[in-house]
Design an enzyme around this catalytic site. Structure first.
Site, PDB file in Angstrom:
ATOM      1  N   ASN A   1      41.649  37.791  42.811  1.00  9.40           N
ATOM      2  CA  ASN A   1      40.482  37.050  43.113  1.00  9.40           C
ATOM      3  C   ASN A   1      40.465  35.830  44.195  1.00  9.40           C
ATOM      4  O   ASN A   1      41.273  34.959  43.861  1.00  9.40           O
ATOM      5  CB  ASN A   1      39.656  36.556  41.772  1.00  9.40           C
TER       6      ASN A   1
ATOM      7  N   CYS B   1      32.386  31.556  44.271  1.00 13.75           N
ATOM      8  CA  CYS B   1      32.449  32.750  44.712  1.00 13.75           C
ATOM      9  C   CYS B   1      31.361  33.409  45.278  1.00 13.75           C
ATOM     10  O   CYS B   1      31.629  34.297  45.813  1.00 13.75           O
ATOM     11  CB  CYS B   1      32.876  33.467  43.464  1.00 13.75           C
TER      12      CYS B   1
ATOM     13  N   HIS C   1      31.967  40.787  45.058  1.00 12.72           N
ATOM     14  CA  HIS C   1      33.075  39.774  44.907  1.00 12.72           C
ATOM     15  C   HIS C   1      34.252  40.439  44.130  1.00 12.72           C
ATOM     16  O   HIS C   1      33.849  41.051  42.820  1.00 12.72           O
ATOM     17  CB  HIS C   1      32.563  38.446  44.021  1.00 12.72           C
TER      18      HIS C   1
END
Ligand code: UT7
Length: 393
Positions: free
Chosen positions: A288, A116, A258
């Protein structure tokens, strides 16, 4: 080396699958509820790629949009980096596929694996190449199809993730601004906390996956541990990046974190004593999307008018590795020159598709011919000549 090269963000784009999966849809698959997911994560819906969509096709769409905003031709690109944990194949890279589809005949291309944090890592790599004077123009793409690596029986992970892509074009300019500083970090002692066991994995070799309750090619995560790690590193790395850029966090107009969990973002804001509104979030809609989450949130922030010229903004990523990374950007925006227009690029894409087909055709038939008459060099020479011509188009 030109000491006056600054890497400015001059184009941006996103691609999101049309299929929406709601928390209610998930509750029909695993034992969960809309209330639990909203309260613990802030996520309401996520997008899921259909059979015709993949990490490469989503990445391509985002890249084409970014080239349109920057109004540059694919042939002007020197470098293509795709940050992803769900590449089209282990190799060749997804970036190479996108390079071919764009017709970016002068670009190097590779995938970058930092989970990520991948987009922030990739942005830094491209910016450093521009700052050094080695290249002028790069495209950095974060693209994921997390739905393909989900264990749809694991309610601790499958409720979190979604698919999508975002891209930015970076270009050298001699005016101060663009990517000002970066902090990239890793703590591999936490590599077991979050990941996807894959080919070559030690876990698979010793057949230990079942013992650990893991499945090959499916994502696993120790959510609580990752949560604690994330809340610790966001503030730390943002502060380090700000110091390197010669600013304070109070100078920031926007922070794009993020998009993992609303509670992580709230905790970071509290810790840094910053207004929660400074943090861009869209995880409610997309969940996500791993390496794609930061560019997607950045592009939506731009579209909402949340950044204007000369604003200081920060991007901060964290995830598997463990890895984490922050970047400070002084915003500039597109050049504003009308150089080519989208039709010219559409023509380039069509030409690129034909060129690739022709190359494959020539490869196949010259190889066949050479197998029949191995010493016959005429066909090879002809192939080289034709390929040269194709390259010149
Ligand atoms: O992108 C990479 C970075 N990733 C992240 O940053 C993710 C970080 N972690 C998280 O966001 C959170 O840890 C999760 C959202 C994954 C989990 O939230 P949590 O508050 O840490 O929950 P938990 O894992 O401690 O579980 C609490 C309870 C457990 O039940 P018991 O043992 O208390 O009876 C779980 O079994 O909630 C249960 N649970 C669920 N219940 C309903 C776990 N997942 C679910 C679910 N629906 N989907």
């Amino acid at each position: 080396m030109a000491a006056t090269n600054y890497a400015h963000i001059v184009g941006w784009g996103i691609a999101l699958p049309e299929t929406v999966m709601t928390n209610e849809d998930l509750a029909a698959i695993v034992e969960t509820s809309d209330e639990w997911i909203m309260a613990r994560t802030g996520i309401k819906t996520r997008r899921i790629a259909n059979d015709r969509e993949s990490t490469a096709t989503l990445g391509l769409k985002a890249a084409q949009q970014a080239l349109d905003v920057a109004d540059i031709l694919p042939i002007e690109l020197d470098l293509i980096i795709v940050a992803t944990s769900t590449p089209e194949s282990i190799f060749p890279s997804t970036a190479s596929l996108i390079q071919d589809w764009l017709g970016a005949g002068s670009a190097g291309a590779f995938d970058l694996s930092a989970a990520c944090s991948g987009f922030v890592y990739a942005l830094d790599m491209a910016a450093q190449a521009i700052r050094s004077g080695s290249i002028k123009t790069a495209i950095v793409i974060g693209s994921e199809t997390m739905s393909r690596v989900m264990d749809w029986q694991d309610r601790g992970t499958c409720i979190l993730f979604g698919d999508g892509a975002g891209a930015v074009v970076l270009q050298a300019r001699d005016t101060i601004g663009g990517v000002l500083s970066s902090v990239l970090r890793s703590d591999g002692s936490g590599h077991d906390l979050l990941g996807i066991p894959s080919v070559g994995s030690l876990d698979i070799q010793i057949s230990a996956l079942a013992l650990q309750g893991r499945k090959p090619f499916k994502m696993h995560m120790a959510g609580g541990e990752v949560f604690k790690f994330a809340t610790r590193v966001i503030g730390e790395s943002l502060e380090q990046a700000a110091i390197k850029a010669g600013i304070t966090l109070r100078d920031l107009k926007l922070i794009v974190p993020h998009q993992a969990n609303e509670r992580i973002i709230q905790a970071a804001a509290r810790q840094l004593d910053l207004d929660r509104q400074l943090f861009m979030t869209n995880l409610e809609h997309y969940g996500n999307t791993s390496a794609a989450s930061i560019p997607i949130a950045l592009v939506e922030a731009i579209q909402q008018g949340r950044v204007t010229e000369n604003d200081y903004i920060a991007l901060v990523g964290f995830g598997g590795g463990l890895t984490w990374a922050s970047i400070i950007v002084q915003w500039s925006g597109p050049l504003g020159e009308n150089r080519f227009g989208p039709q010219r690029r559409q023509f380039t894409y069509a030409l690129a598709a034909w060129r690739a087909r022709l190359r494959r055709f020539i490869r196949r038939y010259t190889d066949l011919f050479n197998r029949i008459r191995p010493k016959h060099g005429r066909m090879l020479r002809l192939r080289k000549r034709i390929e040269q011509r194709i390259n010149d188009i």
